[in-house]
Design an enzyme around this catalytic site. Structure first.
Site, mmCIF file in Angstrom:
data_model
loop_
_atom_site.group_PDB
_atom_site.id
_atom_site.type_symbol
_atom_site.label_atom_id
_atom_site.label_comp_id
_atom_site.label_asym_id
_atom_site.label_seq_id
_atom_site.Cartn_x
_atom_site.Cartn_y
_atom_site.Cartn_z
ATOM 1 N N LYS A 114 0.872 -1.123 0.007
ATOM 2 C CA LYS A 114 0.040 0.003 -0.118
ATOM 3 C C LYS A 114 0.903 1.198 -0.001
ATOM 4 O O LYS A 114 0.228 2.344 -0.573
ATOM 5 C CB LYS A 114 -0.983 0.140 1.222
ATOM 6 C CG LYS A 114 -2.161 -1.184 0.982
ATOM 7 C CD LYS A 114 -3.256 -0.552 1.614
ATOM 8 C CE LYS A 114 -4.456 -1.779 1.619
ATOM 9 N NZ LYS A 114 -5.452 -1.816 2.158
ATOM 10 N N LYS A 196 -2.879 -10.904 -7.363
ATOM 11 C CA LYS A 196 -4.363 -11.313 -6.789
ATOM 12 C C LYS A 196 -5.589 -10.443 -7.554
ATOM 13 O O LYS A 196 -5.111 -9.118 -7.547
ATOM 14 C CB LYS A 196 -4.249 -11.278 -5.174
ATOM 15 C CG LYS A 196 -4.798 -10.166 -4.566
ATOM 16 C CD LYS A 196 -5.019 -10.328 -3.133
ATOM 17 C CE LYS A 196 -5.153 -8.609 -2.739
ATOM 18 N NZ LYS A 196 -5.525 -8.412 -1.643
ATOM 19 N N LYS A 199 -10.175 -5.145 -6.233
ATOM 20 C CA LYS A 199 -11.208 -4.238 -6.640
ATOM 21 C C LYS A 199 -10.361 -2.862 -7.142
ATOM 22 O O LYS A 199 -10.984 -2.192 -7.690
ATOM 23 C CB LYS A 199 -12.206 -3.940 -5.653
ATOM 24 C CG LYS A 199 -11.776 -3.660 -4.288
ATOM 25 C CD LYS A 199 -12.616 -3.873 -3.196
ATOM 26 C CE LYS A 199 -12.090 -4.266 -1.790
ATOM 27 N NZ LYS A 199 -12.724 -4.874 -0.748
HETATM 28 P P1 TYM Z 1 -10.319 -6.959 2.143
HETATM 29 O O1 TYM Z 1 -11.676 -6.127 2.222
HETATM 30 O O2 TYM Z 1 -9.431 -6.541 1.120
HETATM 31 O O3 TYM Z 1 -10.764 -8.482 1.654
HETATM 32 C C1 TYM Z 1 -11.993 -9.124 2.134
HETATM 33 C C2 TYM Z 1 -11.724 -10.567 2.406
HETATM 34 O O4 TYM Z 1 -11.533 -10.846 0.906
HETATM 35 C C3 TYM Z 1 -10.306 -11.835 0.835
HETATM 36 N N1 TYM Z 1 -10.116 -11.570 -0.479
HETATM 37 C C4 TYM Z 1 -9.502 -12.630 -1.439
HETATM 38 N N2 TYM Z 1 -9.663 -13.822 -1.337
HETATM 39 C C5 TYM Z 1 -9.100 -14.636 -2.344
HETATM 40 N N3 TYM Z 1 -8.812 -14.115 -3.392
HETATM 41 C C6 TYM Z 1 -8.643 -12.777 -3.564
HETATM 42 N N4 TYM Z 1 -8.004 -12.252 -4.818
HETATM 43 C C7 TYM Z 1 -9.124 -12.092 -2.705
HETATM 44 N N5 TYM Z 1 -9.074 -10.521 -2.497
HETATM 45 C C8 TYM Z 1 -9.610 -10.284 -1.139
HETATM 46 C C9 TYM Z 1 -9.461 -11.363 1.880
HETATM 47 O O5 TYM Z 1 -8.494 -12.146 2.287
HETATM 48 C C10 TYM Z 1 -10.374 -10.987 3.062
HETATM 49 O O6 TYM Z 1 -10.705 -12.175 3.750
HETATM 50 N N6 TYM Z 1 -8.065 -6.477 6.719
HETATM 51 C C11 TYM Z 1 -9.194 -6.781 5.746
HETATM 52 C C12 TYM Z 1 -10.482 -6.721 6.426
HETATM 53 C C13 TYM Z 1 -10.638 -6.835 8.107
HETATM 54 C C14 TYM Z 1 -10.733 -8.109 8.455
HETATM 55 C C15 TYM Z 1 -10.760 -8.016 10.055
HETATM 56 C C16 TYM Z 1 -10.847 -9.480 8.378
HETATM 57 C C17 TYM Z 1 -10.558 -5.904 8.893
HETATM 58 N N7 TYM Z 1 -10.718 -6.469 10.198
HETATM 59 C C18 TYM Z 1 -11.025 -8.733 10.740
HETATM 60 C C19 TYM Z 1 -11.116 -10.389 9.240
HETATM 61 C C20 TYM Z 1 -11.097 -10.291 10.540
HETATM 62 C C21 TYM Z 1 -9.190 -6.835 4.222
HETATM 63 O O7 TYM Z 1 -8.692 -5.539 3.965
HETATM 64 O O8 TYM Z 1 -10.074 -7.347 3.698
#
Ligand code: TYM
Length: 331
Positions: A114, A196, A199
């Site tokens: 990031k 990966k 969005k």
């Molecule tokens: P975020 O919003 O980027 O993504 C949400 C979830 O989607 C999964 N993910 C993927 N899995 C497989 N392939 C991909 N290309 C892919 N892109 C995204 C992510 O692994 C995630 O599970 N930090 C976290 C949000 C968060 C969170 C938490 C998660 C904040 N607090 C507490 C679990 C527990 C995040 O940025 O996810």
């Protein structure tokens, strides 16, 4: 208290949700609802580490909630809530930040990535983000966290902080386990299968959105990058096809080796066009339900208010314990 073990997870409302979010996370949440006490949060506090247009953030927060439900998260079984409605997340985050070493945060690969993308906005929130994430998880005595592969390192920190607090004071936090599925934990970009699916990718042909209409999905799958080997085979030498096979298998439940067998004598064209239909058939009902929920703001409000009430009760109890052990005066 239900006596069930606890699941916590969340998605940021920082952009439209992709097939990666679905297959890596939300899809897996659905199956956990009967066996566990599940908390599924829209983590809006996290999303402002990159600048957000306020009205878009509000809309996307409801969109993510609607998608949770459209994908099968049932508010009668699971607690669906919005992170900023439960201020304990921020309060615990402060306490835990005083126990987190700068070196630990410096090592976070997502922070490093990031940092590269946000050179003009290197804010402190981007750096301390994993501490807030640890707080999200630890507030609810979480046993397991279903996430995609990219969140593994953040979860390690949550585990370390739980241990650290427990050792310094006394047993307070449950140490959470990651729940990362073997297939589909990292869905790749359709245009660049070394990256990966995200969005925030620049090329919109690289990702499929849960909101995409059937023709857009067909077009994106057709244009996905493959190779010149022209064999439908799950191999590291064919990262594009490997990714498409993973998506196919995750959506149909069919074993990868069985899919390979069926396409032995067929080319990529046929495989891609069948895969597009698999995706369209799977996502169409989700998209329809999503639109229905988005048109019923009163219902959404009911769900997030009730979720907030349930989450707050647990969060308050945990925070009270933490404050007491830390040595803060009770009111
Ligand atoms: P975020 O919003 O980027 O993504 C949400 C979830 O989607 C999964 N993910 C993927 N899995 C497989 N392939 C991909 N290309 C892919 N892109 C995204 C992510 O692994 C995630 O599970 N930090 C976290 C949000 C968060 C969170 C938490 C998660 C904040 N607090 C507490 C679990 C527990 C995040 O940025 O996810």
């Amino acid at each position: 208290m239900s006596g069930k073990e606890v699941i916590f997870s969340g998605v940021q409302p920082s952009g439209d949700l992709t097939l990666g979010n679905y297959l890596g996370a939300i899809r897996n949440w659905v199956d956990l609802q009967d066996e566990y006490d599940c908390y599924y949060c829209v983590v809006d506090l996290h999303s402002i580490t990159v600048p957000q247009e306020p009205k878009d953030l509000r809309r996307r927060t409801l969109e993510v909630m609607s998608l949770y439900m459209a994908c099968g998260i049932d508010p009668k079984k699971s607690t669906i809530f919005i992170q900023s409605h439960v201020p304990e997340h921020v309060e615990l985050s402060w306490v835990l930040s005083t126990m987190t070493y700068l070196g630990e945060l410096n090592r976070m690969t997502q922070f490093k990535d990031k940092t590269k993308k946000n050179e003009k906005n290197l804010n402190a929130g981007l750096f301390t983000y994993p501490v807030l994430m640890a707080s999200d998880i630890l507030l609810y005595n979480t046993n397991a966290v279903p996430v995609g592969d990219d969140q593994k390192q953040h979860l390690e920190l949550a585990r370390d902080l739980a241990d650290r607090f427990n050792n310094r004071y006394s047993n307070t936090f449950q140490v959470p386990e990651p729940l990362i599925s073997k297939v589909g934990a990292r869905i790749m970009d359709l245009q660049d299968p070394e990256k990966k699916m995200s969005k925030s990718a620049e090329n919109e042909n690289g990702y499929i959105l849960l909101k995409d209409d059937p023709d857009t999905i067909r077009r994106k799958v057709k244009r996905s990058i493959t190779d010149s080997i022209n064999k439908v085979k799950y191999s590291d030498d064919q990262p594009g096809i490997k990714n498409l096979l993973t998506i196919y298998s995750k959506l149909t439940g069919e074993e990868i080796k069985d899919i390979e067998k069926r396409y032995t004598d067929k080319g990529y064209g046929e495989f891609k066009s069948d895969l597009a239909e698999v995706i369209v058939n799977h996502l169409s009902p989700i998209r329809e339900k999503y639109l229905e929920y988005m048109n019923d703001k009163d219902y959404l409000k009911e769900v997030y208010n009730e979720g907030c009430e349930k989450a707050s009760k647990v969060a308050r109890k945990t925070l009270r314990k933490v404050y007491k052990k830390t040595g803060f005066m009770a009111r």
